[in-house]
Design an enzyme around this catalytic site. Structure first.
Site, PDB file in Angstrom:
ATOM      1  N   TRP A 158     -18.686  10.490 -22.135  1.00 42.63           N
ATOM      2  CA  TRP A 158     -19.200  10.788 -20.797  1.00 42.63           C
ATOM      3  C   TRP A 158     -20.585  11.410 -20.899  1.00 42.63           C
ATOM      4  O   TRP A 158     -20.897  12.098 -21.876  1.00 42.63           O
ATOM      5  CB  TRP A 158     -18.277  11.760 -20.070  1.00 42.63           C
TER       6      TRP A 158
ATOM      7  N   GLU B 220       0.832  -1.208   0.000  1.00 44.88           N
ATOM      8  CA  GLU B 220       0.000   0.000   0.000  1.00 44.88           C
ATOM      9  C   GLU B 220       0.866   1.258   0.000  1.00 44.88           C
ATOM     10  O   GLU B 220       0.554   2.241  -0.679  1.00 44.88           O
ATOM     11  CB  GLU B 220      -0.947  -0.003   1.205  1.00 44.88           C
TER      12      GLU B 220
ATOM     13  N   ASN C  40     -10.847   3.071   2.230  1.00 43.26           N
ATOM     14  CA  ASN C  40     -10.318   2.912   0.880  1.00 43.26           C
ATOM     15  C   ASN C  40     -11.209   2.051  -0.009  1.00 43.26           C
ATOM     16  O   ASN C  40     -11.418   2.363  -1.187  1.00 43.26           O
ATOM     17  CB  ASN C  40      -8.911   2.313   0.934  1.00 43.26           C
TER      18      ASN C  40
ATOM     19  N   TRP D 162       1.959   1.699  -3.512  1.00 39.16           N
ATOM     20  CA  TRP D 162       1.012   2.405  -4.383  1.00 39.16           C
ATOM     21  C   TRP D 162       1.175   3.917  -4.239  1.00 39.16           C
ATOM     22  O   TRP D 162       1.034   4.661  -5.222  1.00 39.16           O
ATOM     23  CB  TRP D 162      -0.419   1.998  -4.062  1.00 39.16           C
TER      24      TRP D 162
ATOM     25  N   TRP E  22      -8.590   8.251  -8.833  1.00 38.76           N
ATOM     26  CA  TRP E  22      -9.723   8.522  -9.703  1.00 38.76           C
ATOM     27  C   TRP E  22      -9.502   7.989 -11.105  1.00 38.76           C
ATOM     28  O   TRP E  22     -10.422   7.430 -11.720  1.00 38.76           O
ATOM     29  CB  TRP E  22     -10.040  10.018  -9.702  1.00 38.76           C
TER      30      TRP E  22
ATOM     31  N   TRP F 142     -14.587  11.706 -14.313  1.00 40.03           N
ATOM     32  CA  TRP F 142     -13.853  11.510 -13.060  1.00 40.03           C
ATOM     33  C   TRP F 142     -13.354  12.807 -12.443  1.00 40.03           C
ATOM     34  O   TRP F 142     -13.131  12.872 -11.231  1.00 40.03           O
ATOM     35  CB  TRP F 142     -12.689  10.537 -13.274  1.00 40.03           C
TER      36      TRP F 142
END
Length: 479
Positions: free
Chosen positions: A308, A277, A344, A280, A385, A362
């Protein structure tokens, strides 16, 4: 003893603080200074929740410095003017700081370093936020990584147990220095009225001591079993260190060192999952540095032609304030509003709902998170995102559309998270609380104020998302 200005930004700590350490090693008296200039951060100036956290973190840091015989000087920008004027007044020999990686800030800092050196000051920056600088890792072809697994494999191959530095109990006195009065914190960053952020501080304690307490609590309580518990929304199974790491109240090297120091007392799966983690987080900064356009543009250019839906303010406003009619989504958005943070797993669900079922861009979600999260970090926010929308590095395939009711059944099996944040559904037992529209009679009777159905039908929304993705693929084939 000469003076070094230690320019503080998102590194609000004394422990394992490389700029502070460098000043002391050079035999200089460190003068900690914070310069408030959010307008210099371009289109992504800090949001309201970030300001609320920073105000408290600065107050905590000022107390720590005073306890050690020093002080925190608060100034207003422009930053270069403030640093030059302060250096001239105090006779400072050096300006030292830890690096930031947001594109606008990187460019600003490079100009500041150049201009300070041109007037004869020693200007130097340090890595105080990451395990690896974003430019230190590359593919065999010398390109930036765009997929996490090979990035993290490369990072682990280059892994060295991080060395940390303990802050001294005392710091050199600044009594001899000609210091300006500086700004008062309550004038520089006024406390909001009414106190909309009150719920934040029931969960978090900004500042270095709060960060160390959170780290100790995580290691003692949540690191055991982390690999599984981290996905369950109602459990305290995550570290909740993200805001402390973002504001630099604890260094990532300190976090890693303390986790590794547990040795065999922590299971390998739990340790490696937590370190991944943190990986990331490193990956997000790597991508942002090499692709600085990504806070506003798709990393994957195919999605520049994605159909979109037109921005729908009614849909967006219901999403922002937890009135979508989807309990797990509404729970997450209300948790965010009240605490400045969101679990999360639930972040992925609310993002999937917005970008897949509602097909809203987004960027709408990224901007809302940026203003409301206490851990709003441009690298992590952008990566999260774009991953959720399927448009970024190592992204979830666009055709992966989370079913929020199924996810709630799996990761909030007794409905405790939903009941906590959507109290009007607390009377609905599982399975009705996961999808009230499937149980209309008890929903009408026990939760009459809750939306009777979701913003869009789950199956229809998924089908529309897949159709939109298929149209994108058809267009690519035709070209």
């Amino acid at each position: 003893m000469g003076i070094a200005l230690v320019w503080l930004r998102d590194d609000l700590r004394l422990d394992d603080q490389p700029a502070l350490r460098a000043a002391l090693q050079r035999g200089l008296s460190p003068l900690p200074v914070y310069i408030h200039a959010p307008e210099e951060e371009g289109a992504w100036a800090p949001g309201a929740a970030s300001h609320a956290w920073r105000r408290r973190s600065l107050a905590a840091l000022a107390s720590e410095l005073e306890r050690r015989g020093s002080r925190l000087l608060l100034l207003r920008g422009p930053t270069l003017d403030a640093l030059q004027a302060l250096a001239a007044r105090t006779g400072a020999e050096a300006v030292l700081w830890t690096r930031r990686y947001e594109p606008a800030v990187e460019q600003r800092d490079a100009r500041i370093k150049r201009d300070l050196r041109q007037i004869g000051l020693h200007a130097e920056s340090f890595n105080g936020a990451l395990l690896f600088e974003p430019w230190e890792l590359a593919t065999r072809q010398g390109d930036p990584y765009r997929v996490f697994t090979p990035f993290w494999k490369s990072a682990r191959a280059a892994w060295r147990v991080p060395a940390t530095w303990d802050a001294p109990a005392r710091l050199p006195s600044l009594a001899h220095a000609d210091l300006p009065a500086g700004e008062r914190l309550d004038e520089l960053m006024p406390t909001p009225a009414p106190a909309w952020d009150a719920g934040f501080w029931q969960r978090f304690t900004p500042g270095e001591q709060g960060a160390r307490a959170a780290l100790r609590r995580f290691i003692d309580d949540a690191l055991h079993g982390y690999a599984q518990a981290r996905d369950f929304a109602a459990e305290a199974g995550t570290s909740r260190l993200s805001p402390h790491l973002h504001f630099g109240e604890v260094s990532v090297r300190r976090v890693v060192a303390e986790v590794l120091a547990m040795g065999d007392a922590i299971g390998e799966a739990d340790r490696d999952r937590f370190l991944a983690e943190l990986g990331w987080r490193e990956f997000a900064h790597h991508v942002l540095h090499h692709y600085p356009q990504t806070p506003d543009r798709n990393l994957d250019p195919r999605f520049d032609d994605f159909p979109w839906a037109a921005p729908d303010e009614a849909l967006l406003e219901a999403w922002r304030h937890g009135r979508t009619g989807v309990p797990i989504v509404d729970a997450g958005m209300r948790e965010l509003w009240h605490t400045g943070w969101m679990h999360n797993r639930v972040r992925m669900l609310v993002a999937s709902w917005l970008t897949k079922h509602l097909r809203q861009h987004w960027r709408h979600g990224a901007r809302w998170f940026w203003d409301t999260l206490v851990d709003a970090d441009l690298a992590n926010n952008t990566q999260g995102w774009q991953w959720s929308a399927g448009t970024g590095a190592d992204a979830a395939p666009y055709f992966r559309v989370f079913n929020p009711a199924t996810q709630a059944r799996r990761f909030d099996p007794d409905g405790a998270y939903i009941a906590r944040w959507v109290p009007e559904l607390a009377g609905l037992p599982p399975p009705a609380c996961f999808a009230p529209w499937e149980h209309p009679e008890p929903a009408r009777r026990l939760a009459p104020g809750y939306p009777p159905r979701p913003q869009v039908d789950l199956a229809a929304g998924r089908a529309d998302a897949l159709d939109a993705f298929a149209s994108l693929r058809r267009g690519a084939v035709q070209r």
